[in-house]
Write an enzyme that holds these catalytic residues in place. Structure first.
Site, PDB file in Angstrom:
ATOM      1  N   SER A 184     -89.749  24.047-126.323  1.00  0.00           N
ATOM      2  CA  SER A 184     -88.770  25.040-126.738  1.00  0.00           C
ATOM      3  C   SER A 184     -89.445  26.405-126.806  1.00  0.00           C
ATOM      4  CB  SER A 184     -88.200  24.665-128.111  1.00  0.00           C
ATOM      5  OG  SER A 184     -87.557  25.772-128.714  1.00  0.00           O
TER       6      SER A 184
ATOM      7  N   ARG B   3     -54.668  16.743 -86.950  1.00  0.00           N
ATOM      8  CA  ARG B   3     -55.806  17.620 -87.229  1.00  0.00           C
ATOM      9  C   ARG B   3     -55.592  18.308 -88.572  1.00  0.00           C
ATOM     10  NH1 ARG B   3     -59.331  19.056 -83.400  1.00  0.00           N
ATOM     11  NH2 ARG B   3     -58.679  16.997 -82.691  1.00  0.00           N
TER      12      ARG B   3
END
Length: 469
Positions: free
Chosen positions: A281, A320
């Site tokens: 930390s 398509r």
């Protein structure tokens, strides 16, 4: 002063911290281009075999359809105008050919034939790479399962201690999952590695009477499966690939989530590998955060969301897509890279996993022996019946929580009050005496993993070398 050049891609902190290089390469620009060029070379070669082109024409196309001949800046400039890259790619190949062969490149094919065939080549190689990662991960995990087959700990349901188990048995459920994933990849590969060569509207009309022969020959040259049915808008195979990537990542996250929970200060049973300042930390010097597990959980959250986008691609209509196909272009590479990264990070996690067996055993006693409540109920069920046994142990458990004493003592008092103290000697009070099949589960699962002898076949030829003979 010159203005800064904007980046070509958004910055990804996730990618900077952990990224599988193999999957990145398989879905990188080079691989995409190599796949399209391989498809064009194989098409020309198959057409020559069928008598549509001469062998000389096919050889000329083969020699021209090489990545070092492609001007990429021009290719992507043209693609931005057209919307797709294949027209520009074909014209660059054609420019390198003399009259005659220059008009035979891409003969009868449509853009999506080439791009989908290239994608199929990428996906089968991605599956093989993922399978290798699973095999490596499973071997490490099987070792941990065997190592901790008898390491007693609390099984937890709804976040609370339930009954005694072993850490090996807990890990065995993950190992079995990866074994099933391995099987899923093997089963899916033939559905995913499929040739696409059906022409503009899926009828293959432009290929004439040689359509089936050309398609079959092209599939053989590329190591793909032939199919007579077009899949331009049938994207279930693509979605299956993405779903497999998401499943793999989620299973890695299940292990990661358990490690996050078990490494909590109050539990402190299992920890990630440690090195100086790993998981540190910026303000709390004591912290050793489970950073690898956090990364894996984050990857899983991302893949789950991305996979849902592939469902939209299933909506493509007629012959398509009109935008649905584009969804895959961004989602599939991210899914493959996330899955590869999750597997790689999980291997690191398992290799250096730290297990505190003493703390596991101590935690079993932290709740006043309540972890043995089911054992006591089952023992008493024979002489007094299951429901009455349940009520007796439940009464004793409530007293244990209220008084802060041990379940064995309060149960003795309850049984005495109900004139059942003659049953006391039959009670099992040690967690080691109530493990059921835990040890056997661990040993059997590890043995079955090692018995697996059918890895997913690795495509023998790199993309850039396909159809170059």
């Amino acid at each position: 002063m010159n203005a800064p050049v904007p980046p070509s891609e958004p910055f990804s902190l996730t990618g900077r911290l952990a990224k599988d290089p193999e999957q990145c390469a398989l879905f990188g620009e080079d691989a995409a281009l190599d796949g399209w060029l391989a498809a064009e070379r194989a098409l020309a070669r198959a057409q020559a075999e069928a008598g549509v082109l001469t062998r000389a024409e096919a050889d000329a196309i083969r020699d021209a359809a090489q990545s070092h001949h492609i001007d990429r800046e021009e290719l992507w400039r043209t693609a931005r105008t057209v919307g797709y890259p294949v027209l520009g790619l074909v014209r660059q190949i054609s420019r390198r050919l003399p009259p005659g062969p220059d008009g035979r490149v891409h003969y009868g094919a449509t853009t999506q034939d080439i791009m989908d065939t290239g994608l199929a080549l990428q996906m089968v190689r991605s599956l093989a790479a993922l399978e290798r990662r699973i095999a490596e991960l499973g071997d490490v995990l099987a070792d941990r399962v065997t190592e901790h087959a008898s390491t007693v700990m609390a099984a937890r349901t709804h976040g609370q201690q339930a009954v005694p188990t072993t850490f090996g048995a807990t890990l065995a459920t993950l190992l079995a999952q990866f074994a099933r994933h391995r099987q899923r990849l093997a089963e899916a590969a033939p559905r995913i590695g499929v040739i696409s060569l059906s022409g503009a509207g899926g009828t293959a009309a432009a290929f004439g009477p040689h359509a089936a022969a050309v398609r079959s020959g092209m599939a053989r040259l590329l190591g793909l499966r032939d199919t007579a049915t077009p899949w331009h808008v049938a994207r279930d195979g693509v979605a299956e690939f993405g779903w497999l990537c998401s499943l793999l990542t989620a299973t890695c996250a299940r292990l990661a989530r358990n490690i996050v929970d078990l490494s909590r200060t109050e539990i402190a049973e299992v920890f990630e590998p440690y090195s100086d300042h790993r998981g540190a930390s910026s303000t709390m010097p004591q912290k050793v955060n489970p950073i690898t597990s956090e990364s894996i959980i984050g990857l899983s959250g991302t893949t789950g969301a991305l996979t849902s986008a592939l469902l939209r691609a299933q909506e493509a209509g007629h012959e398509r897509a009109a935008g649905e196909w584009h969804t895959e272009w961004r989602v599939l590479p991210e899914l493959a890279v996330s899955a590869g990264t999750a597997l790689t990070e999980t291997i690191v996690l398992l290799r250096g996993l730290r297990v505190d067996a003493r703390r596991m055993r101590a935690n079993l006693d932290s709740d006043g022996g309540l972890v043995m409540a089911e054992s006591h109920m089952i023992t008493l069920a024979g002489p007094v019946g299951r429901e009455r046994a349940h009520d007796l142990v439940h009464e004793a458990a409530n007293r244990t929580r209220t008084t802060g004493t041990h379940l064995t003592r309060t149960l003795r008092d309850v049984l005495t009050e109900h004139h059942l103290d003659t049953l006391l000697p039959g009670l099992r009070t040690q967690p080691e005496d109530y493990l059921g099949q835990a040890h056997r589960t661990a040993e059997t699962t590890a043995r079955l993993w090692h018995a697996h002898t059918a890895p997913l076949p690795e495509p023998p030829t790199p993309l850039a070398h396909l159809a170059t003979d």
